[in-house]
Design an enzyme around this catalytic site. Structure first.
Site, short mmCIF file in Angstrom:
data_model
loop_
_atom_site.label_atom_id
_atom_site.label_comp_id
_atom_site.label_asym_id
_atom_site.label_seq_id
_atom_site.Cartn_x
_atom_site.Cartn_y
_atom_site.Cartn_z
N ARG B 330 7.26 83.93 52.06
CA ARG B 330 6.50 83.15 51.08
C ARG B 330 5.19 82.99 51.02
NH1 ARG B 330 10.88 78.13 52.80
NH2 ARG B 330 12.67 79.40 51.43
N ARG B 435 7.26 79.62 57.69
CA ARG B 435 8.33 79.67 57.76
C ARG B 435 9.19 80.50 57.15
NH1 ARG B 435 12.75 77.07 55.72
NH2 ARG B 435 11.69 75.84 54.32
#
Ligand code: FAD
Ligand code: FES
Lengths: 253, 637
Positions: B330, B435
């Site tokens: 991401r 994450r």
């Protein structure tokens, strides 16, 4: 992006035991790209600046999944769009000059807390009565141990998609929670993990529903029409079968 | 203060087993004598409450919403990871561990992450046993999809509603314990402070959000599972009620805060479209399995997407990262989108968006296959934007999404306050500086179902099971403080609304402490935040009273805490002069503009200790030692 102006008639009620009434507000210019709740935000910001109490309404995810939002707009729970929660309803569906009457979800088993905020804890109570599989943490067998036909898993998911907003109850002329209970009973009855307790679950949940003051189902189908997740009343037919089977054949009491 | 992570010795793969064996047990008859408070009923809180109650503890669970089923976890769309290797594509516990550590850019604790990968498989088993209707193949076996940062297919999902189904599973387990009388569920209660007696967490003070009543609750241990603090930025994909209050009050009572500046900005969100906007909507990362990201090759090209020929499109992720392509992690995807927009290649009316295009997948697999996979997400997109991704590319832009930072915890998930445990997004433990997708659900449920039930015993076995009561003056004092703060807020009667001030804070944070950070910007933010905070305390207006349902007051309390907390985020971002994961310091980049870590100086967790209102927080380091993986420069090329 275009702008519209609306007349808003909103239910104002200070607390549960206070009288309530519809109060009229001019919306001011509203962008058609706004969501319904953003339109209320704009109104509330203005009221706040004017020293008035903003309209209390429940909401959290604003993505149509938490089931927290909800109000009756011109007689429709969650407003006029099909399969849409209030937070996902956008103002492009209204026309300049429209009047919107905005009221809380009403039912015998609900209580108005303030303005559009409603106590729906009766929905939790029905789940507490049996809307679960009795399994403790730990020791579960391998997840692929029992194959589940894709069709069953999909149908279970259709029922499990219920967001517990309670619009079905607000839509029903009898204020019945049949669709809500049916969705949970179906979801679990369609899966092998839910089957051992299916009879008891159907009995317990239906009894709890009655005890909490929800009405009976008389096949009005308003619940299905109002459901933002498109939960089908076929689930009610399944619940009825489960309930009858349990009441007649099982030794559960 | 000395930070002791309490990581057990021995080989990585044996640490958790060994620790469980060495952990103290509370015998079943004694468990009944212990009361545990769980604040939060999301995945972490609901799973912990149910599991602790099953063991015999008396649990009291609190949440903000009218029902625990509505916690922010409900909104998770894409899926949950586990190392089942059902696809036989080379997955293993070690690989899930490795991907997670690497995805976090080597800023997480090895032992915790390994344990997470170990229990991941139990989570899937547990959820299936509860009746979670995961997606299945025709043959009845569980289906998997891939997510960013991994080259195996290990993500389990339930359409685009995985969080909902997992939460409903945990909620049903919780409700079952309510029926048994082992959990007392207190909804619409906001924790306002933590009560400490003799240095131990002994209870909390809450506000009944319906009546305004200030209440005190005592227990032998307190578990915080209150979620993340992404709403510090005002606009984020988090639910409106997500907040830092519980964690912040715990911080001010002595719980250290770790890595507050580690905030994940998610690459696929619906772009901002108006100043009235209250929150941003995520479009699940799973879309990047079939969607191709592109922008026009030429800056300033304003033609509609259909009129831009293939040769004039820049599929920048595929070009730059041939092996991961659209599935880069991401942080990498977000930064690249920003870079393209900074180059003037952004699309849409604000020029702050890139395309996510499904036309090739639709041609390849057919419209019905693609619609079956993503129909509900396309629906959601269409409701918001009035455009149909089956016919034209989606427009997406990064938005604040997840906070890796959180209260510092040791291997037992206990904070620096004895008796205060922290689970789920509220702790800092497993995701390092970034994450990976589908791993927050995994972590929340790992913490709640499989870790806290074992580790809490280590603490409880050391304290007396003497019954609790709220008569101690610490309860009265803490409740008085909370009441006083509320009166103070209500008495300001200024001119600005809570949201106006929150939005101002959000803009400062997004500009200075968002996708890219630099010394100068952060320093400026350090001047601006206290000014906004002062304005808040002098000029906010909150209609209504404290003795009723008052949503402006609720928000004001949370914003007051964000206004303090934001400063710590900036201080943390300033002190970490390296780039890592989501934390891009512009001063520290590779030649290819990737985040450049500085392992020699920053291979540590930054841990902040509160030192009073008028002092700077004290900085502590928890060194990160890698014995099983070799930190390398992440490369997804
Ligand atoms: C849109 C979206 C999609 C996502 N998709 C995925 C995904 O596909 N896969 C994945 O792994 N992760 C995903 N995530 C991340 C993941 O959903 C969250 O990190 C995770 O659910 C957090 O769970 P939690 O239990 O820690 O906290 P939450 O679910 O946030 O729960 C917090 C709880 O604490 C309570 N609470 C908070 N403050 C107080 C207080 N002061 N007093 C009392 N109660 C309080 C709340 O009421 C709530 O019950 C997504 C996140 C978002 C925003
Ligand atoms: S706010 Fe969550 S469903 Fe509307």
């Amino acid at each position: 992006m275009s702008k519209i102006e609306l007349t808003l008639k909103i239910w104002r009620q200070a607390k549960s035991d206070a009288p309530g009434r519809l109060q009229t507000y001019a919306s001011g210019p509203i962008s058609t790209d706004m969501s319904f709740l953003e339109m209320l935000d704009v109104l509330n910001e203005r009221l706040t600046r004017e020293g008035e109490e903003p309209v209390a309404f429940d909401h959290d995810c604003r993505e149509g999944i938490c089931g927290m939002c909800g109000a009756v707009v011109n007689g429709h729970p969650h407003g006029p769009e099909k399969e849409t929660t209030l937070c996902q309803l956008h103002m492009r569906h209204f026309k300049d000059g429209d009047t919107l009457v905005i009221e809380p979800f009403r039912a015998k088993a609900y209580k108005i807390e303030k303005d559009l905020v409603v106590d729906r804890s009766s929905l939790d109570k029905m789940i507490i009565s049996g809307g679960f599989v009795s399994v403790n943490t730990g020791g579960a067998p391998d997840a692929n141990g029992i194959p589940i036909p894709q069709k069953n898993a999909e149908e279970a998911m259709d029922a499990a998609a219920c967001i517990g907003c309670g619009a079905c109850v607000a839509a029903c002329p009898n204020a019945s929670a049949m669709l809500f209970v049916a969705a949970k009973v179906s979801h679990l009855a369609l899966l092998p993990q839910g089957q051992p307790e299916q009879a008891r679950r159907a009995l317990d949940m239906v009894r709890e529903m009655d005890a909490l003051g929800f009405g009976n189902c008389s096949n009005e189908r308003e619940c299905e029409a109002a459901c933002p997740k498109g939960i089908s009343i076929r689930n009610i037919a399944r619940l009825n079968r489960e309930f009858l089977k349990a009441a007649i054949f099982s030794d559960e009491d | 203060m000395k930070l002791d992570p309490k990581v057990p010795g021995g080989p990585l793969a044996e640490k958790w087993d060994k620790h469980r064996f060495d952990s103290k047990l509370v015998n079943p008859a004694n468990k009944r004598k212990f009361d545990i408070i769980v604040v939060g009923a999301g995945l972490a809180g609901a799973s912990a409450s149910a599991s602790l109650a099953e063991l015999g503890y008396n649990v009291k669970t609190f949440c903000l919403q009218d029902s625990p089923r509505r916690a922010h976890s409900i909104a998770a769309q894409g899926g949950i990871n586990a190392a089942k290797n059902y696809q036989n594509d080379g997955d293993s516990i070690f690989r899930l561990f490795y991907d997670t550590i690497k995805g976090g850019d080597f800023r997480a604790r090895e032992a915790n992450v390994y344990r997470l990968a170990q229990v991941s498989n139990n989570i899937i088993d547990q959820c299936v046993a509860q009746g979670v209707p995961f997606a299945r193949e025709y043959g009845g076996q569980l289906a998997n999809r891939s997510f960013g940062g991994a080259q195996v297919s290990r993500t389990f999902y339930a359409r685009g509603q995985t969080g909902q189904q997992l939460l409903l599973g945990a909620y049903s387990a919780l409700m079952r314990q309510v029926k048994k009388g082992k959990v007392e569920m207190l909804s619409r209660r906001e924790m306002l402070d933590l009560v400490i007696i003799d240095g131990q967490a002994r209870g909390i003070v809450t506000r009944n959000m319906l009546t305004g009543g200030i209440e005190t609750h005592a227990a032998h241990a307190v578990v915080l599972a209150t979620g993340g603090y992404g709403n510090a930025y005002f606009l984020s994909t988090n639910a409106m009620g997500s907040n830092v209050t519980a964690a912040w009050r715990a911080y001010k009572k002595g719980a250290c805060f770790a890595n507050p500046c580690f905030v994940q900005i998610h690459p696929t969100c619906i772009p901002v479209h108006g100043s009235y906007q209250s929150k941003l909507t995520l479009m699940s990362e799973s879309l990047r399995n079939d969607g191709r990201v592109w922008v026009p090759k030429n800056p300033g090209d304003t033609r509609p997407p259909a009129e831009i020929p293939e040769a004039e499109r820049d599929y920048y992720l595929e070009n730059k990262y041939p092996s991961f392509g659209n599935l880069v992690p991401r942080d990498v995807a977000s930064r690249n989108a920003k870079e393209q927009c900074d180059l003037g290649k952004g699309v849409g009316s604000t020029r702050l968006a890139v395309y996510l295009d499904f036309s090739e997948a639709i041609n390849r697999d057919g419209a019905s296959v693609i619609f079956q996979k993503y129909g509900n997400l396309f629906h959601m997109y269409e409701k918001i934007t009035a455009a149909n991704p089956m016919h034209e590319p989606m427009m997406i832009f990064p938005a604040v999404h997840y906070t890796m930072g959180g209260l510092w915890v040791d291997y037992n998930l206990m904070s620096t306050i004895p008796g205060l445990f922290v689970l789920g997004e509220a702790n800092f433990s497993d995701h390092g500086a970034n994450r990976l997708g589908a791993s927050a659900l995994m972590q929340g449920l790992a913490d709640g179902y499989f870790i806290i039930p074992y580790t809490i015993g280590n603490y409880l076995a050391t304290i007396s099971s003497k019954p609790n009561d709220t008569g101690h003056q610490a309860f009265r004092q803490t409740a008085d403080d909370a009441t006083e703060k509320i009166s103070k807020l209500l008495s300001i009667k200024g001119k600005k609304t809570v949201d106006e001030i929150h939005r101002e804070l959000g803009l400062v944070m997004w500009d200075a402490c968002g996708m890219a950070r630099n010394e100068e910007g952060l320093q400026k933010a350090l001047d601006k935040i206290p000014a906004i905070r002062d304005e808040f305390w002098q000029n906010v207006t909150i209609p209504g009273s404290g003795q009723e349902l008052n949503q402006s007051l609720e928000r004001a309390g949370r914003v007051a805490d964000f206004l303090e907390f934001a400063e710590l985020m900036v201080v943390d971002a300033l002190s970490r002069k390296e780039s890592c994961g989501c934390h891009l310091r512009e001063e520290s980049q590779t030649e290819e503009n990737e985040a450049k870590r500085d392992d020699a100086n920053y291979s540590h967790v930054s841990v902040w200790e509160y030192k009073g209102k008028d002092s700077s927080p004290e900085f502590h380091k928890e060194p990160l030692i890698f014995e099983n993986v070799q930190p390398s420069q992440r490369s997804y090329k």
